[in-house]
Design a protein around this motif. Structure first.
Motif, PDB file in Angstrom:
ATOM      1  N   VAL A   1       0.846  -1.199   0.000  1.00 25.36           N
ATOM      2  CA  VAL A   1       0.000   0.000   0.000  1.00 25.36           C
ATOM      3  C   VAL A   1       0.878   1.245   0.000  1.00 25.36           C
ATOM      4  O   VAL A   1       0.664   2.173  -0.787  1.00 25.36           O
ATOM      5  N   HIS A   2       1.864   1.265   0.863  1.00 24.04           N
ATOM      6  CA  HIS A   2       2.747   2.434   0.960  1.00 24.04           C
ATOM      7  C   HIS A   2       3.490   2.661  -0.367  1.00 24.04           C
ATOM      8  O   HIS A   2       3.580   3.791  -0.850  1.00 24.04           O
ATOM      9  N   TRP A   3       3.999   1.586  -0.955  1.00 26.19           N
ATOM     10  CA  TRP A   3       4.689   1.704  -2.244  1.00 26.19           C
ATOM     11  C   TRP A   3       3.736   2.233  -3.308  1.00 26.19           C
ATOM     12  O   TRP A   3       4.075   3.142  -4.072  1.00 26.19           O
TER      13      TRP A   3
ATOM     14  N   GLY B   1      -3.605  11.917  -5.031  1.00 22.10           N
ATOM     15  CA  GLY B   1      -2.983  11.315  -3.856  1.00 22.10           C
ATOM     16  C   GLY B   1      -3.504   9.925  -3.561  1.00 22.10           C
ATOM     17  O   GLY B   1      -4.179   9.306  -4.376  1.00 22.10           O
ATOM     18  N   ALA B   2      -3.213   9.461  -2.377  1.00 21.96           N
ATOM     19  CA  ALA B   2      -3.573   8.102  -1.958  1.00 21.96           C
ATOM     20  C   ALA B   2      -5.097   7.940  -1.901  1.00 21.96           C
ATOM     21  O   ALA B   2      -5.791   8.805  -1.382  1.00 21.96           O
ATOM     22  N   PRO B   3      -5.608   6.816  -2.414  1.00 21.55           N
ATOM     23  CA  PRO B   3      -7.051   6.587  -2.358  1.00 21.55           C
ATOM     24  C   PRO B   3      -7.549   6.308  -0.938  1.00 21.55           C
ATOM     25  O   PRO B   3      -8.677   6.646  -0.601  1.00 21.55           O
ATOM     26  N   LEU B   4      -6.736   5.691  -0.108  1.00 24.23           N
ATOM     27  CA  LEU B   4      -7.076   5.416   1.289  1.00 24.23           C
ATOM     28  C   LEU B   4      -5.873   5.786   2.146  1.00 24.23           C
ATOM     29  O   LEU B   4      -4.737   5.629   1.717  1.00 24.23           O
ATOM     30  N   VAL B   5      -6.129   6.259   3.341  1.00 20.37           N
ATOM     31  CA  VAL B   5      -5.044   6.504   4.287  1.00 20.37           C
ATOM     32  C   VAL B   5      -5.248   5.592   5.492  1.00 20.37           C
ATOM     33  O   VAL B   5      -6.366   5.166   5.777  1.00 20.37           O
ATOM     34  N   HIS B   6      -4.180   5.299   6.168  1.00 19.56           N
ATOM     35  CA  HIS B   6      -4.230   4.428   7.338  1.00 19.56           C
ATOM     36  C   HIS B   6      -3.969   5.256   8.589  1.00 19.56           C
ATOM     37  O   HIS B   6      -2.979   5.983   8.667  1.00 19.56           O
ATOM     38  N   ILE B   7      -4.870   5.131   9.536  1.00 17.25           N
ATOM     39  CA  ILE B   7      -4.788   5.880  10.785  1.00 17.25           C
ATOM     40  C   ILE B   7      -4.420   4.903  11.913  1.00 17.25           C
ATOM     41  O   ILE B   7      -5.077   3.870  12.080  1.00 17.25           O
ATOM     42  N   HIS B   8      -3.401   5.244  12.655  1.00 14.08           N
ATOM     43  CA  HIS B   8      -2.998   4.441  13.809  1.00 14.08           C
ATOM     44  C   HIS B   8      -3.982   4.726  14.933  1.00 14.08           C
ATOM     45  O   HIS B   8      -4.050   5.850  15.443  1.00 14.08           O
ATOM     46  N   LYS B   9      -4.792   3.741  15.292  1.00 17.92           N
ATOM     47  CA  LYS B   9      -5.865   3.939  16.271  1.00 17.92           C
ATOM     48  C   LYS B   9      -5.387   4.522  17.604  1.00 17.92           C
ATOM     49  O   LYS B   9      -6.013   5.449  18.115  1.00 17.92           O
TER      50      LYS B   9
ATOM     51  N   GLN C   1      -2.247   9.703  10.896  1.00 17.79           N
ATOM     52  CA  GLN C   1      -2.015   8.968   9.659  1.00 17.79           C
ATOM     53  C   GLN C   1      -0.622   8.353   9.742  1.00 17.79           C
ATOM     54  O   GLN C   1       0.309   8.986  10.235  1.00 17.79           O
ATOM     55  N   MET C   2      -0.482   7.121   9.276  1.00 13.08           N
ATOM     56  CA  MET C   2       0.800   6.454   9.399  1.00 13.08           C
ATOM     57  C   MET C   2       1.187   5.754   8.102  1.00 13.08           C
ATOM     58  O   MET C   2       0.379   5.577   7.214  1.00 13.08           O
ATOM     59  N   HIS C   3       2.464   5.419   8.026  1.00 19.23           N
ATOM     60  CA  HIS C   3       2.975   4.564   6.962  1.00 19.23           C
ATOM     61  C   HIS C   3       3.916   3.554   7.607  1.00 19.23           C
ATOM     62  O   HIS C   3       4.487   3.826   8.668  1.00 19.23           O
ATOM     63  N   PRO C   4       4.063   2.384   6.992  1.00 18.15           N
ATOM     64  CA  PRO C   4       4.880   1.344   7.615  1.00 18.15           C
ATOM     65  C   PRO C   4       6.367   1.684   7.567  1.00 18.15           C
ATOM     66  O   PRO C   4       6.855   2.303   6.628  1.00 18.15           O
TER      67      PRO C   4
END
Length: 164
Positions: free
Chosen positions: A97-99, A109-117, A122-125
């Motif tokens: 996803v990050h790549w 931009g990114a279609p989805l973002v990941h949020i660290h609960k 917003q985070m990336h690995p």
């Protein structure tokens, strides 16, 4: 190296690809991490043929990545749930996803973002060393033969790396 024999190779990447290495399997796993569990949900979301979907789900179950769990008794209906082995693929999916967000997103931009609960950000690995917790890049890693390496092969440390 033949595709059908990847699971026999003395290479962890090849063995992993024997299970998750085709495009439909990775997309199915993506949807599993998004909470999709039922055959008809996969089929309608992905537009995949029943035959291909059945084949990929069966392979994931046979390899212990997914488990079929009943959700209805009469008639018996089952859903697919990630096992511990399947959940262990989360860092792989997150890295892809990050790549994709970094190199394949369009101008929006990114279609989805990941949020660290826990922290709400917003985070990336990030890959870190399991010992010292320092961030790790490709240049920070040396490869050595492990116990599963065939002695008839050239040692990985004897090979010249072209990506460093």
């Amino acid at each position: 190296m033949r595709w059908e024999e990847l699971d026999q190779e003395p290479c962890s990447v090849a063995r992993a690809l024997a299970v998750v290495g085709d495009r439909w399997t990775l997309i199915i796993l993506r949807d599993c991490f998004l909470g999709v569990r039922r055959f008809d949900q996969f089929e309608s979301r992905l537009g995949i043929t029943r035959h291909v979907l059945t084949d990929r789900l069966k392979k994931l179950v046979e390899n212990g990545v997914l488990a079929k769990v009943p959700y209805q008794e009469k008639p018996l209906r089952e859903e697919y749930r990630l096992t511990d082995k399947g959940r262990a693929l989360h860092p792989v999916i997150m890295a892809l996803v990050h790549w994709g967000n970094t190199y394949m997103a369009d101008e929006r931009g990114a279609p989805l973002v990941h949020i660290h609960k826990p922290c709400g950000h917003q985070m990336h690995p990030v890959t870190v060393c399991s010992h010292c917790r320092e961030e790790v890049t490709a240049r920070d890693v040396r490869i050595e033969a492990g116990p599963g390496w065939k002695t008839t092969q050239t040692s990985p440390s004897d090979r010249q790396s072209t990506n460093r």
